[in-house]
Design an enzyme around this catalytic site. Structure first.
Site, PDB file in Angstrom:
ATOM      1  N   HIS A  63      35.269  32.764  42.157  1.00 27.66           N
ATOM      2  CA  HIS A  63      35.344  32.969  43.604  1.00 27.66           C
ATOM      3  C   HIS A  63      34.572  31.828  44.263  1.00 27.66           C
ATOM      4  O   HIS A  63      33.483  31.461  43.796  1.00 27.66           O
ATOM      5  CB  HIS A  63      34.759  34.329  44.004  1.00 27.66           C
ATOM      6  N   ASP A  65      32.604  31.320  46.697  1.00 34.51           N
ATOM      7  CA  ASP A  65      31.192  31.379  47.087  1.00 34.51           C
ATOM      8  C   ASP A  65      30.234  31.188  45.903  1.00 34.51           C
ATOM      9  O   ASP A  65      29.027  31.099  46.083  1.00 34.51           O
ATOM     10  CB  ASP A  65      30.873  32.680  47.843  1.00 34.51           C
ATOM     11  N   HIS A  66      30.784  31.091  44.695  1.00 35.41           N
ATOM     12  CA  HIS A  66      29.935  30.914  43.507  1.00 35.41           C
ATOM     13  C   HIS A  66      30.135  29.560  42.832  1.00 35.41           C
ATOM     14  O   HIS A  66      29.399  29.220  41.902  1.00 35.41           O
ATOM     15  CB  HIS A  66      30.206  32.030  42.489  1.00 35.41           C
ATOM     16  N   HIS A 138      34.401  42.905  37.829  1.00 34.78           N
ATOM     17  CA  HIS A 138      34.685  42.404  39.171  1.00 34.78           C
ATOM     18  C   HIS A 138      36.203  42.284  39.315  1.00 34.78           C
ATOM     19  O   HIS A 138      36.934  42.646  38.388  1.00 34.78           O
ATOM     20  CB  HIS A 138      33.969  41.050  39.334  1.00 34.78           C
ATOM     21  N   ASP A 205      29.322  38.713  40.484  1.00 34.23           N
ATOM     22  CA  ASP A 205      29.497  39.890  41.321  1.00 34.23           C
ATOM     23  C   ASP A 205      29.995  40.986  40.383  1.00 34.23           C
ATOM     24  O   ASP A 205      30.801  40.715  39.494  1.00 34.23           O
ATOM     25  CB  ASP A 205      30.548  39.638  42.387  1.00 34.23           C
ATOM     26  N   HIS A 263      22.891  38.578  46.976  1.00 32.98           N
ATOM     27  CA  HIS A 263      24.321  38.610  47.299  1.00 32.98           C
ATOM     28  C   HIS A 263      24.596  39.727  48.325  1.00 32.98           C
ATOM     29  O   HIS A 263      25.343  40.661  48.084  1.00 32.98           O
ATOM     30  CB  HIS A 263      25.163  38.814  46.025  1.00 32.98           C
TER      31      HIS A 263
HETATM   32 ZN    ZN Z   1      30.438  36.596  45.623  1.00 37.02          ZN
HETATM   33 ZN    ZN Z   2      33.304  37.545  43.631  1.00 37.68          ZN
END
Ligand code: ZN
Ligand code: ZN
Length: 296
Positions: A63, A65-66, A138, A205, A263
């Protein structure tokens, strides 16, 4: 000593106060990076980390954001004329995606970038440590990471002196586990103490999971995502995230020493509510902030 620096604590999008996910771990001259959200390299500068010491990057999942931050960081390392190869670990099957993200403009680099797929288990061992990966739960393939310092034996100086253990006897004791000293037998276990290596677990996550409980068993520090507060448990389940109370339950079941929550959803201007939920389940819960440093 192990030093953790939390580089980002926001989920999905950055806020004025919080960058996206990232944690630096310093150990014995090594610098490891766990996740690399957008802007991570600037956070590293801001919090006094020397990026040239970077040994490897461990990405939990793909993802944005990572992981988006690897593109910028890779370029800056090249500007700094890095020559040592850099290994980036990503969930298996996503190796090409990571390479594409870094080399989308056909940029050339002063050093070799090695992208390796993670399938769990031991992924990197070095002098005095080991890094393992474990499956998270996730919406996409996702791995958490365990940093484990090696367990160590120490000779008890006073005891050895009293018994007359000296010189090459230490090596012999280590190898043979016992030696004859005059009429006496000196046993390794009688003149040493055992020190359990420190353990740090990074899990994001994810929904709360048994595999995280197992991976985090007895950890000194567990960093666990806490996207929502307990009142939003339904949404947490739908979006495959955890509430702070759920993260705390994982910490409690794993009997960790300390839980660090991060997070957070951007909806929280104040995260105290999340801490309250967590502390009611596991008192040793703390909220992460960008720049937070923990010595272990
Ligand atoms: Zn995330
Ligand atoms: Zn994620």
């Amino acid at each position: 000593m192990i030093k953790l620096t939390i580089l980002g604590t926001s989920g999905s999008a950055p806020t004025k106060e919080r960058n996206l996910s990232g944690m630096a771990l310093q150990f014995d001259g090594n610098l490891f990076l766990f996740d690399c959200g957008e802007g991570t390299q600037r956070q590293m500068f801001k919090y006094g980390l020397n990026i040239s010491k970077l040994k490897a990057i461990f990405i939990t999942h793909m993802h944005g954001d990572h992981v988006i931050g690897i593109a910028g960081l890779a370029r800056t390392l090249s500007l700094y004329k890095r020559t040592a190869p850099l290994t980036i670990f990503v969930p298996h099957g996503f190796e090409e995606n990571a390479k594409m993200l870094i080399k989308f403009d056909n940029a050339t680099f002063t050093y070799e970038i090695i992208v390796k797929g993670v399938k769990g288990g031991n992924i990197l061992s070095g002098d005095g440590f080991e890094i393992r990966a474990f499956a998270l739960r996730h919406s996409v393939m996702d791995y958490g990471y365990i940093f484990k310092e090696s367990d160590k034996w120490h000779f008890m100086k006073q005891k050895c002196k009293e018994l007359g253990v000296k010189g090459d006897m230490f090596k012999k004791l280590e190898k043979m586990k016992q030696i004859a000293l005059g009429k006496k037998t000196v046993r390794f276990k009688d003149v040493t103490t055992f020190e359990l290596g420190k353990k740090i677990v990074y899990a994001t996550d994810t929904r709360p999971s048994k595999s995280t409980v197992k991976a985090a068993e007895g950890a000194d520090v567990l960093l666990h995502e806490s996207t929502y507060d307990d009142a939003m448990a339904k949404l947490a389940k739908e979006r495959m995230h955890s509430t702070s109370g759920e993260a705390a339950k994982v910490a409690k079941d794993a009997k960790v020493k300390k839980l660090i929550l991060f997070h957070f959803s951007t909806r929280y201007k104040n995260t105290e509510e999340l801490l309250k939920d967590a502390k009611s389940v596991f008192p040793e819960s703390y909220l992460a902030n960008d720049g937070m440093q923990i010595d272990i």
